[in-house]
Design a protein around this motif. Structure first.
Motif, PDB file in Angstrom:
ATOM      1  N   ASN A  45      17.638  -5.710  -1.491  1.00 28.34           N
ATOM      2  CA  ASN A  45      16.534  -4.767  -0.429  1.00 28.34           C
ATOM      3  C   ASN A  45      15.274  -4.365  -0.024  1.00 28.34           C
ATOM      4  OD1 ASN A  45      19.626  -4.183   1.463  1.00 28.34           O
ATOM      5  ND2 ASN A  45      19.793  -2.971   0.059  1.00 28.34           N
ATOM      6  N   ASN A  46      14.629  -4.527  -0.697  1.00 29.92           N
ATOM      7  CA  ASN A  46      13.415  -4.558  -1.215  1.00 29.92           C
ATOM      8  C   ASN A  46      12.704  -5.359  -1.702  1.00 29.92           C
ATOM      9  OD1 ASN A  46      13.244  -1.162  -0.002  1.00 29.92           O
ATOM     10  ND2 ASN A  46      15.221  -1.813  -1.684  1.00 29.92           N
ATOM     11  N   TRP A  47      12.964  -7.021  -1.844  1.00 23.23           N
ATOM     12  CA  TRP A  47      12.501  -8.091  -2.598  1.00 23.23           C
ATOM     13  C   TRP A  47      11.081  -8.127  -1.694  1.00 23.23           C
ATOM     14  CZ3 TRP A  47      11.358 -12.832  -0.708  1.00 23.23           C
ATOM     15  CH2 TRP A  47      12.445 -12.904   1.068  1.00 23.23           C
ATOM     16  N   LYS A  48      10.708  -8.182  -0.457  1.00 17.73           N
ATOM     17  CA  LYS A  48       9.864  -8.390   0.485  1.00 17.73           C
ATOM     18  C   LYS A  48       8.619  -7.798  -0.373  1.00 17.73           C
ATOM     19  CE  LYS A  48      11.906 -10.951   4.208  1.00 17.73           C
ATOM     20  NZ  LYS A  48      11.236 -10.532   5.585  1.00 17.73           N
ATOM     21  N   GLU A  49       8.668  -6.440  -0.422  1.00 18.26           N
ATOM     22  CA  GLU A  49       7.958  -4.844  -0.355  1.00 18.26           C
ATOM     23  C   GLU A  49       7.319  -5.051  -2.752  1.00 18.26           C
ATOM     24  OE1 GLU A  49       6.537  -0.569   0.272  1.00 18.26           O
ATOM     25  OE2 GLU A  49       8.686  -1.664   1.175  1.00 18.26           O
ATOM     26  N   LEU A  50       8.287  -5.681  -2.785  1.00 16.94           N
ATOM     27  CA  LEU A  50       8.438  -6.131  -3.896  1.00 16.94           C
ATOM     28  C   LEU A  50       6.984  -6.925  -4.232  1.00 16.94           C
ATOM     29  CD1 LEU A  50      11.376  -4.795  -5.791  1.00 16.94           C
ATOM     30  CD2 LEU A  50       8.933  -4.064  -6.259  1.00 16.94           C
ATOM     31  N   ALA A  51       7.608  -8.346  -3.285  1.00 18.44           N
ATOM     32  CA  ALA A  51       6.822  -9.461  -3.667  1.00 18.44           C
ATOM     33  C   ALA A  51       5.688  -9.080  -2.919  1.00 18.44           C
ATOM     34  CB  ALA A  51       7.355 -10.292  -2.962  1.00 18.44           C
ATOM     35  N   ARG A  52       5.055  -8.508  -2.363  1.00 23.94           N
ATOM     36  CA  ARG A  52       3.780  -8.526  -1.521  1.00 23.94           C
ATOM     37  C   ARG A  52       3.170  -7.619  -2.830  1.00 23.94           C
ATOM     38  NH1 ARG A  52       5.550  -6.192   2.727  1.00 23.94           N
ATOM     39  NH2 ARG A  52       5.672  -7.671   3.347  1.00 23.94           N
ATOM     40  N   ASP A  53       3.736  -6.767  -3.542  1.00 24.61           N
ATOM     41  CA  ASP A  53       2.648  -5.215  -4.282  1.00 24.61           C
ATOM     42  C   ASP A  53       2.147  -6.838  -5.633  1.00 24.61           C
ATOM     43  OD1 ASP A  53       3.555  -3.800  -2.402  1.00 24.61           O
ATOM     44  OD2 ASP A  53       4.284  -2.233  -4.630  1.00 24.61           O
ATOM     45  N   ILE A  54       2.991  -7.512  -5.826  1.00 20.59           N
ATOM     46  CA  ILE A  54       2.657  -8.083  -6.831  1.00 20.59           C
ATOM     47  C   ILE A  54       2.135  -9.457  -6.809  1.00 20.59           C
ATOM     48  CG2 ILE A  54       3.638 -10.167  -8.406  1.00 20.59           C
ATOM     49  CD1 ILE A  54       6.333  -8.847  -8.154  1.00 20.59           C
ATOM     50  N   SER A  55       2.354  -9.561  -5.866  1.00 19.90           N
ATOM     51  CA  SER A  55       1.393 -10.853  -5.050  1.00 19.90           C
ATOM     52  C   SER A  55      -0.538 -10.488  -5.126  1.00 19.90           C
ATOM     53  CB  SER A  55       1.809 -11.878  -3.648  1.00 19.90           C
ATOM     54  OG  SER A  55       0.527 -12.871  -2.783  1.00 19.90           O
ATOM     55  N   THR A  56      -0.563  -9.244  -4.465  1.00 22.05           N
ATOM     56  CA  THR A  56      -1.738  -8.683  -3.487  1.00 22.05           C
ATOM     57  C   THR A  56      -2.666  -7.669  -5.202  1.00 22.05           C
ATOM     58  OG1 THR A  56      -0.280  -6.246  -3.149  1.00 22.05           O
ATOM     59  CG2 THR A  56      -0.993  -8.916  -1.844  1.00 22.05           C
ATOM     60  N   GLY A  57      -1.431  -7.651  -6.134  1.00 23.62           N
ATOM     61  CA  GLY A  57      -1.738  -6.551  -7.415  1.00 23.62           C
ATOM     62  C   GLY A  57      -1.921  -5.177  -6.973  1.00 23.62           C
ATOM     63  N   THR A  58      -1.098  -4.583  -5.582  1.00 27.42           N
ATOM     64  CA  THR A  58      -1.594  -3.504  -5.187  1.00 27.42           C
ATOM     65  C   THR A  58      -0.370  -2.938  -4.619  1.00 27.42           C
ATOM     66  OG1 THR A  58      -1.825  -4.253  -2.994  1.00 27.42           O
ATOM     67  CG2 THR A  58      -4.212  -3.395  -3.803  1.00 27.42           C
ATOM     68  N   LEU A  59      -0.805  -1.772  -5.199  1.00 32.55           N
ATOM     69  CA  LEU A  59       0.872  -0.745  -5.091  1.00 32.55           C
ATOM     70  C   LEU A  59       1.832   0.314  -3.721  1.00 32.55           C
ATOM     71  CD1 LEU A  59       2.727   0.531  -6.737  1.00 32.55           C
ATOM     72  CD2 LEU A  59       2.054   2.364  -7.011  1.00 32.55           C
ATOM     73  N   SER A  60       2.354  -0.215  -3.319  1.00 39.43           N
ATOM     74  CA  SER A  60       2.916   0.049  -2.273  1.00 39.43           C
ATOM     75  C   SER A  60       2.731   1.375  -0.904  1.00 39.43           C
ATOM     76  CB  SER A  60       4.574  -0.390  -2.114  1.00 39.43           C
ATOM     77  OG  SER A  60       5.171   0.443  -1.188  1.00 39.43           O
ATOM     78  N   SER A  61       2.384   2.315  -0.343  1.00 39.76           N
ATOM     79  CA  SER A  61       2.458   3.152   0.051  1.00 39.76           C
ATOM     80  C   SER A  61       3.353   4.414   0.192  1.00 39.76           C
ATOM     81  CB  SER A  61       1.654   3.507   1.427  1.00 39.76           C
ATOM     82  OG  SER A  61       2.204   2.476   2.287  1.00 39.76           O
ATOM     83  N   ARG A  62       4.144   3.207  -0.055  1.00 40.18           N
ATOM     84  CA  ARG A  62       5.640   4.365  -0.350  1.00 40.18           C
ATOM     85  C   ARG A  62       5.703   5.414  -1.964  1.00 40.18           C
ATOM     86  NH1 ARG A  62      11.071   0.316  -0.396  1.00 40.18           N
ATOM     87  NH2 ARG A  62      12.061   1.866  -0.927  1.00 40.18           N
ATOM     88  N   ILE A  63       4.976   4.619  -2.558  1.00 42.63           N
ATOM     89  CA  ILE A  63       4.697   5.063  -4.039  1.00 42.63           C
ATOM     90  C   ILE A  63       3.452   6.072  -3.482  1.00 42.63           C
ATOM     91  CG2 ILE A  63       4.255   5.211  -6.678  1.00 42.63           C
ATOM     92  CD1 ILE A  63       7.038   3.977  -5.462  1.00 42.63           C
ATOM     93  N   PHE A  64       4.068   7.822  -3.928  1.00 45.06           N
ATOM     94  CA  PHE A  64       3.152   8.763  -2.904  1.00 45.06           C
ATOM     95  C   PHE A  64       2.906   9.917  -4.437  1.00 45.06           C
ATOM     96  CE2 PHE A  64       6.603   9.925  -0.796  1.00 45.06           C
ATOM     97  CZ  PHE A  64       7.207  10.519  -1.164  1.00 45.06           C
ATOM     98  N   ASP A  65       3.771   9.772  -5.412  1.00 47.57           N
ATOM     99  CA  ASP A  65       4.102  11.199  -6.851  1.00 47.57           C
ATOM    100  C   ASP A  65       2.328   9.994  -7.079  1.00 47.57           C
ATOM    101  OD1 ASP A  65       4.465  11.433  -9.374  1.00 47.57           O
ATOM    102  OD2 ASP A  65       5.777  12.168  -8.505  1.00 47.57           O
ATOM    103  N   PRO A  66       1.712  11.260  -7.105  1.00 44.02           N
ATOM    104  CA  PRO A  66       0.304  10.932  -8.035  1.00 44.02           C
ATOM    105  C   PRO A  66       0.420  10.517  -9.797  1.00 44.02           C
ATOM    106  CG  PRO A  66       0.939  13.719  -7.856  1.00 44.02           C
ATOM    107  CD  PRO A  66       1.541  12.606  -6.879  1.00 44.02           C
TER     108      PRO A  66
END
Length: 301
Positions: free
Chosen positions: A244-265
């Protein structure tokens, strides 16, 4: 002529580490004559808790033998002990059920009656749990050698907890262990090298925890030797999450940035040390698995 057990016959392998041999010998010692071991453990429990309110109630007069215990102390249910448990929960620190201080309550799943049961436990119990967990891999390594050579992608989670009116934590047994120093500050053990950082495991938000653990597993894919979860359902949930979340995971991996869904400091800070650069090859691999006929470019925009 005595026949060696399967563990005994395998322990002599030259590839078996000294630590594993020690663990396997302990298993043999505890299981060779379980009746005498159980009687010894019962005697130790009765001796240590002879001054408790509960044992004094049955007038065993400090006896530590099994025969006296069975004849004087009845078999009981949780409901029989509930009044004593409630007193401890409310803050009574007298030796009611244990001569050692109750440090927390372990909770049942609540699936049998809809209400979680509270099981009082002492600090020493964490040592026993850690010992039990440490015996798993030495046995597995006898039949599947080399399990200490890579990392484990294990999906581990904590669950919600509460405090009783008396101020004691009440939480599931695995949550208790993961939040203890036994786990958080565990010494290096090649069997317990995980792809998931403690910060992800200890996050109470299961969605953020799962996302970070899955992302770490993908990034460290070449080091992963073992894959699993405490319960089979947890592994199935992880596979469904990846679907269900492979697109977002692939985007993070491709850009080297962490998704905004992760907000725990704490997770964000830890992931900044893991997700340090883009990995286009891995991102394209994920996309190819899901989009073998094209549309790859639309995924990572």
């Amino acid at each position: 002529m005595a026949v060696d057990s399967p563990l005994q016959s395998r322990m002599v392998s030259p590839t078996t580490s000294e630590k594993d041999v020690k663990a396997l010998k302990f298993i043999e010692e505890m299981t060779r004559n379980p009746d005498s071991v159980q009687e010894k453990v019962l005697g130790e429990i009765l001796s240590r808790n002879s001054n408790t309110e509960y044992l004094k109630r049955f007038d065993i007069n400090g006896a530590v033998d099994r025969k006296t215990f069975k004849s004087k102390v009845p078999v009981v249910t949780y409901e029989d002990l509930k009044p004593e448990i409630q007193r401890i929960s409310n803050g009574d620190r007298s030796p009611i059920l244990s001569s050692h201080p109750i440090t927390e309550f372990l909770t049942s799943s609540g699936t049998s009656a809809g209400e979680r049961k509270l099981m009082p436990t002492i600090e020493e119990d964490l040592d026993r749990r850690q010992l039990l967990y440490s015996l798993l891999m030495p046995v597995m390594n006898l039949y599947v050698p080399g399990l200490d050579k890579g990392k484990g992608l294990y999906f581990l989670f904590v669950k919600s907890e509460s405090k009783t009116s008396g101020g004691l934590p009440a939480r599931p047994v695995l949550t208790s262990y993961y939040k203890s120093d036994h786990f958080r500050r565990r010494p290096y053990d090649p069997y317990n090298v995980y792809t998931s950082p403690n910060e992800a495991i200890l996050c109470s938000d299961s969605s953020q925890s799962m996302y970070a653990q899955m992302l770490c597993g993908l990034l460290m894919r070449h080091e992963v030797l073992r894959l699993g979860a405490v319960f089979a359902s947890g592994l199935l949930r992880a596979l469904s999450f990846l679907q269900n979340n492979w697109k977002e995971l692939a985007r993070d991996i491709s850009t080297g940035t962490l998704s905004s869904r992760i907000f725990d400091p704490t997770i964000k800070n830890r992931m900044s040390k893991i997700l340090i650069k883009p990995d286009q090859e891995l991102a394209e691999f994920l996309i190819t698995l899901r989009c073998p006929t094209g549309h790859q470019n639309d995924v990572v925009r």
